[in-house]
Design an enzyme around this catalytic site. Structure first.
Site, short mmCIF file in Angstrom:
data_model
loop_
_atom_site.label_atom_id
_atom_site.label_comp_id
_atom_site.label_asym_id
_atom_site.label_seq_id
_atom_site.Cartn_x
_atom_site.Cartn_y
_atom_site.Cartn_z
N HIS A 141 42.52 48.97 31.83
CA HIS A 141 44.07 49.27 31.41
C HIS A 141 43.98 49.97 30.13
O HIS A 141 45.18 50.05 29.58
CB HIS A 141 44.73 48.02 31.71
CG HIS A 141 44.74 47.54 32.95
ND1 HIS A 141 45.63 47.79 34.02
CD2 HIS A 141 43.90 46.43 33.58
CE1 HIS A 141 45.50 47.04 34.98
NE2 HIS A 141 44.43 46.19 34.77
N SER B 121 44.74 42.68 31.92
CA SER B 121 45.44 43.27 32.90
C SER B 121 46.64 42.25 33.39
O SER B 121 47.56 43.02 34.02
CB SER B 121 44.45 43.23 34.33
OG SER B 121 44.32 41.92 34.84
N LYS C 172 43.49 53.98 37.67
CA LYS C 172 44.67 53.50 37.03
C LYS C 172 45.37 54.81 36.25
O LYS C 172 45.89 55.55 36.85
CB LYS C 172 44.42 52.22 36.08
CG LYS C 172 43.85 51.23 36.98
CD LYS C 172 43.92 49.69 36.41
CE LYS C 172 43.22 48.94 37.08
NZ LYS C 172 43.59 48.40 38.48
C1 LIG Z 1 40.56 44.77 34.29
C2 LIG Z 1 40.45 45.31 35.42
N1 LIG Z 1 39.14 45.62 35.80
C3 LIG Z 1 38.58 46.13 37.10
C4 LIG Z 1 39.43 46.54 37.95
C5 LIG Z 1 39.10 47.12 39.34
O1 LIG Z 1 39.23 48.42 39.44
P1 LIG Z 1 39.11 49.14 40.70
O2 LIG Z 1 40.77 49.06 41.30
O3 LIG Z 1 38.85 50.56 40.44
O4 LIG Z 1 38.10 48.36 41.55
C6 LIG Z 1 40.96 45.97 37.86
C7 LIG Z 1 41.90 46.65 38.99
O5 LIG Z 1 42.40 45.97 39.73
C8 LIG Z 1 41.39 45.72 36.71
O6 LIG Z 1 42.63 45.40 36.47
#
Ligand SMILES: Cc1ncc(COP(=O)(O)O)c(C=O)c1O
Length: 389
Positions: A210, A182, A241
């Site tokens: 992502h 990320s 996203k």
């Molecule tokens: C790699 C990754 N996994 C999980 C999440 C968490 O997802 P969510 O925003 O749906 O809780 C994010 C986002 O912030 C992320 O970048």
């Protein structure tokens, strides 16, 4: 409660002194790419709305129609209040898109990871995790109370060494990694990790928050971004996203999904997503499946930027420029804001100490001439000279 106040004030002081005190800045997103902050309209390069679907008319209409018909909230856990038909439809669509037998939706990506790992892995077991994996994969691993061993970022040889040394002492083992990282935008070495998992009977889990919608065969995600599709038994992701809505998901076998619906505490003991969110996510999947060329745009825009700036070629819509010091990253972020660009500085603990950065995220709708202007500014030596540590 004096001690509570003292604790909060002391901790905030520490954050201030380290340049790590974050504040919420009022910002109104106008559409998929522009936002208003401090009375100014800025072109945002810090939003994960890769396909600008948060504002896509047909998707908004699907959500509005679902609110009108089914109301706002879903009332209780899906196991208690009953399963709304839109959830079944969304889960079937996700499984079909990702090529798995089944899927389950969770309240968010964070809740998915916090629920999945402890439902499969226990205190006697082993979790190998990429050191740069997202905070919520780490949270899931820690909640499992297993032995958690980080391996160096994308270093398969290190993961192998750890498995060779520790695997035999544990009944079950999990290898957890982001599919697309990320904060760095790179891809996990999935073919090698999958082969390693096979060899050591470890379960490979990817967090493809992502990847969905933007990389690999029409946006099917990181498992599909290789010459051969990778067989990954646990493919987690988020609908917040590229899908432009909200919620997390896991794509896996029917038995694994059935087990998680019984054992994942963040599924069992948490209210189901609003039906309108499921309706929006279904409409987003419709669009992505219909128009793979559109799903390819964010990565193409990121590559355009890395070509113009001479940065290493983008592998995903995320492009980091690492400055190290938090103040240095903040300075550049302010400079870009003066030029009309919103690019938030990313600082520890979101990234490791000494790797504060600007993180550019590219979306389908970013105009090419603005990307050119941004690249010109990034190449301008003035940007560095104006920062005096
Ligand atoms: C790699 C990754 N996994 C999980 C999440 C968490 O997802 P969510 O925003 O749906 O809780 C994010 C986002 O912030 C992320 O970048």
């Amino acid at each position: 409660m004096r001690s509570l106040e003292d604790f909060a004030v002391q901790k905030l002081g520490e954050l201030d002194r380290a340049g790590l005190h974050r504040v919420l800045t009022e910002t109104t997103r106008l559409d998929g790419i522009y936002a208003v902050r401090n009375g100014r309209k800025l072109l945002s390069f810090c939003c994960n709305d890769y396909l600008n679907l948060t504002h896509y008319p047909a998707i908004k209409a699907a959500a509005i129609a679902a609110v009108t018909r089914y109301g706002v909230g879903s009332g209780a856990s899906r196991l208690v209040t009953g399963n709304h038909p839109l959830f079944a439809e969304l889960e079937n669509r996700l499984a079909r898109f990702k090529g798995t037998a089944a899927a389950s939706v969770f309240g968010s990506g964070y809740l998915a990871n916090a629920g999945i790992i402890p439902a499969l892995i226990g205190p006697d077991d082993l979790v190998l995790i990429d050191e740069l994996a997202h905070a919520c994969l780490w949270a899931g691993a820690r909640l499992a109370r297993a032995q958690v061993l980080p391996f160096r970022h994308a270093d398969v040889a290190h993961a192998k060494m750890l498995l060779a040394e520790h695997r035999a002492r544990h009944p079950r083992a999990l290898i957890a990694t982001d599919g697309i990282f990320s904060m760095d935008g790179d891809l996990a070495p999935l073919p090698d990790l999958a082969a390693l998992a096979q060899r050591y009977d470890a379960w490979l889990m990817t967090d493809d928050a992502h990847g969905l919608g933007v990389v690999g065969d029409g946006g099917r995600g990181s498992a599909f971004a290789w010459a051969d599709r990778q067989d990954i038994p646990l493919q987690m992701g988020t609908l917040s996203k590229a899908i432009g809505a909200y919620g997390g998901y896991l794509c896996a076998s029917a038995a694994v999904i059935d087990l998680l619906r019984n054992r994942a505490r963040t599924f069992v003991y948490s209210t189901g997503l609003p039906p309108a969110i499921a309706a929006a996510a279904i409409a987003a999947l419709d669009l992505i499946e219909r128009d793979p060329a559109y799903a390819a745009l964010p990565l193409a825009k990121a590559k355009f930027f890395t070509r113009l700036t001479g940065l290493p070629e983008a592998r995903s819509p995320i492009v980091p420029v690492i400055y190290g010091d938090a103040e240095a990253a903040l300075h550049r972020s302010r400079f870009l804001e003066e030029e009309g660009f919103l690019v938030t500085a990313i600082r520890p603990p979101t990234v490791p100490v000494g790797t504060a950065r600007l993180r550019f995220t590219f979306t389908a709708g970013h105009p090419d001439d603005e990307i050119e202007r941004l690249a010109r500014i990034m190449r301008d030596p003035k940007l560095d000279l104006e920062f005096e540590p």
